[in-house]
Design a protein around this motif. Structure first.
Motif, mmCIF file in Angstrom:
data_model
loop_
_atom_site.group_PDB
_atom_site.id
_atom_site.type_symbol
_atom_site.label_atom_id
_atom_site.label_comp_id
_atom_site.label_asym_id
_atom_site.label_seq_id
_atom_site.Cartn_x
_atom_site.Cartn_y
_atom_site.Cartn_z
ATOM 1 N N LYS A 100 -23.168 -57.739 -120.444
ATOM 2 C CA LYS A 100 -24.307 -58.192 -119.644
ATOM 3 C C LYS A 100 -24.350 -57.550 -118.268
ATOM 4 O O LYS A 100 -25.313 -57.729 -117.522
ATOM 5 C CB LYS A 100 -24.274 -59.715 -119.503
ATOM 6 N N ARG A 101 -23.302 -56.800 -117.914
ATOM 7 C CA ARG A 101 -23.267 -56.131 -116.609
ATOM 8 C C ARG A 101 -23.917 -54.752 -116.707
ATOM 9 O O ARG A 101 -23.598 -53.970 -117.604
ATOM 10 C CB ARG A 101 -21.826 -55.955 -116.127
ATOM 11 N N GLU A 102 -24.784 -54.468 -115.734
ATOM 12 C CA GLU A 102 -25.388 -53.136 -115.695
ATOM 13 C C GLU A 102 -24.352 -52.102 -115.293
ATOM 14 O O GLU A 102 -24.328 -50.985 -115.832
ATOM 15 C CB GLU A 102 -26.559 -53.119 -114.711
ATOM 16 N N SER A 134 -17.408 -54.910 -123.203
ATOM 17 C CA SER A 134 -18.438 -53.929 -123.537
ATOM 18 C C SER A 134 -17.967 -53.052 -124.703
ATOM 19 O O SER A 134 -16.765 -52.912 -124.939
ATOM 20 C CB SER A 134 -18.742 -53.048 -122.330
ATOM 21 N N ASP A 171 -21.003 -66.546 -122.353
ATOM 22 C CA ASP A 171 -22.399 -66.799 -121.986
ATOM 23 C C ASP A 171 -22.628 -66.775 -120.475
ATOM 24 O O ASP A 171 -23.769 -66.694 -120.026
ATOM 25 C CB ASP A 171 -22.849 -68.147 -122.546
#
Length: 248
Positions: A100-102, A134, A171
């Motif tokens: 969820k991290r760019e 990731s 989450d």
């Protein structure tokens, strides 16, 4: 130092050892008195670090992992037990670079950059794994961008390792955590895990572990300005300070 009992020996008082014969150009008597007092505290700090390390080494055997977790590496699928390689100790670091991290956490990245340089020495003694949720291709892409040549990356996206050993909730985000595992007689056990964080932080201080493993902060702690209260490392900088001592 390898045993807690070794610290029962009689040590010279730190104040006695701190009567430094060194003198810096232009220093005052007031400076020398204050510096020797500080030196005594630095000696006590060194001793306390040794005591804590001895207590850590003396921990009773930890629990066996609930499973032999499967990870994706640059070479394919590997298990937690296979990460040990030829060593009987495995250090893992949970890198805050979840799906969820760019971009990855700048603090984690700063520390991993320093560990990348130390890794050839570290791997002489223990195995070391950098773990994030990731996909492995994404982790490797950033590894190449950053110029890391010595870090071994593993994706935990398909297992519960981060939840079990870093207390993460998939989450809500990810967390940076060190864990140490041992292997003896074919049995893997958890030895120690980092448990310091926001809950244990003192007022006005970063929720860091002890000792602090980031060379960045160790260096800044020796300066008048210290770590500062409004600055954190970045993934990149538009400009870098020029070295005035270098002529081109």
């Amino acid at each position: 130092m390898t045993d807690v009992a070794e610290f029962t020996q009689i040590l010279k008082p730190a104040a006695t050892l701190a009567q430094s014969p060194r003198r810096f150009p232009g220093e005052s008597t007031q400076f020398r008195q204050a510096r020797n007092a500080l030196l005594a505290e630095e000696i006590e700090l060194r001793r306390h670090i040794e005591r804590v390390a001895a207590l850590r080494r003396a921990l009773p055997p930890g629990g066996e992992p609930p499973k032999d977790y499967s990870f994706e590496s640059e070479q394919g699928t590997v298990t937690l037990s296979q990460m040990f390689g030829e060593h009987d100790t495995l250090v893992t670091y949970n890198w805050m670079y979840g799906p969820k991290r760019e971009r990855p956490c700048p603090m984690c990245t700063s520390m991993l950059s320093s560990l990348n340089g130390e890794m050839p020495d570290i791997l002489q003694r223990v195995a070391f794994a950098v773990i994030a949720r990731s996909p492995i291709d994404r982790l490797v892409a950033f590894k190449k961008e950053r110029g890391w040549h010595n870090l071994r990356l593993y994706s935990s996206g398909n297992n519960s390792f981060n939840q079990d050993y870093a207390g993460e909730d998939p989450d809500t985000g990810d967390d940076a955590t060190f864990n140490v595992f041992t292997r003896s007689g074919g049995i893997v056990r958890h030895f120690w895990g980092d448990e310091m964080g926001p809950r244990t932080a003192d007022p006005g201080q970063d929720p860091r572990g002890a000792p602090d493993l980031m060379p960045l902060w160790t260096v800044l702690d020796m300066t008048p300005g210290g770590r500062g209260t409004d600055w954190y490392p970045k993934l990149s900088y538009d400009t870098l300070p020029k070295d005035r001592g270098v002529r081109t």
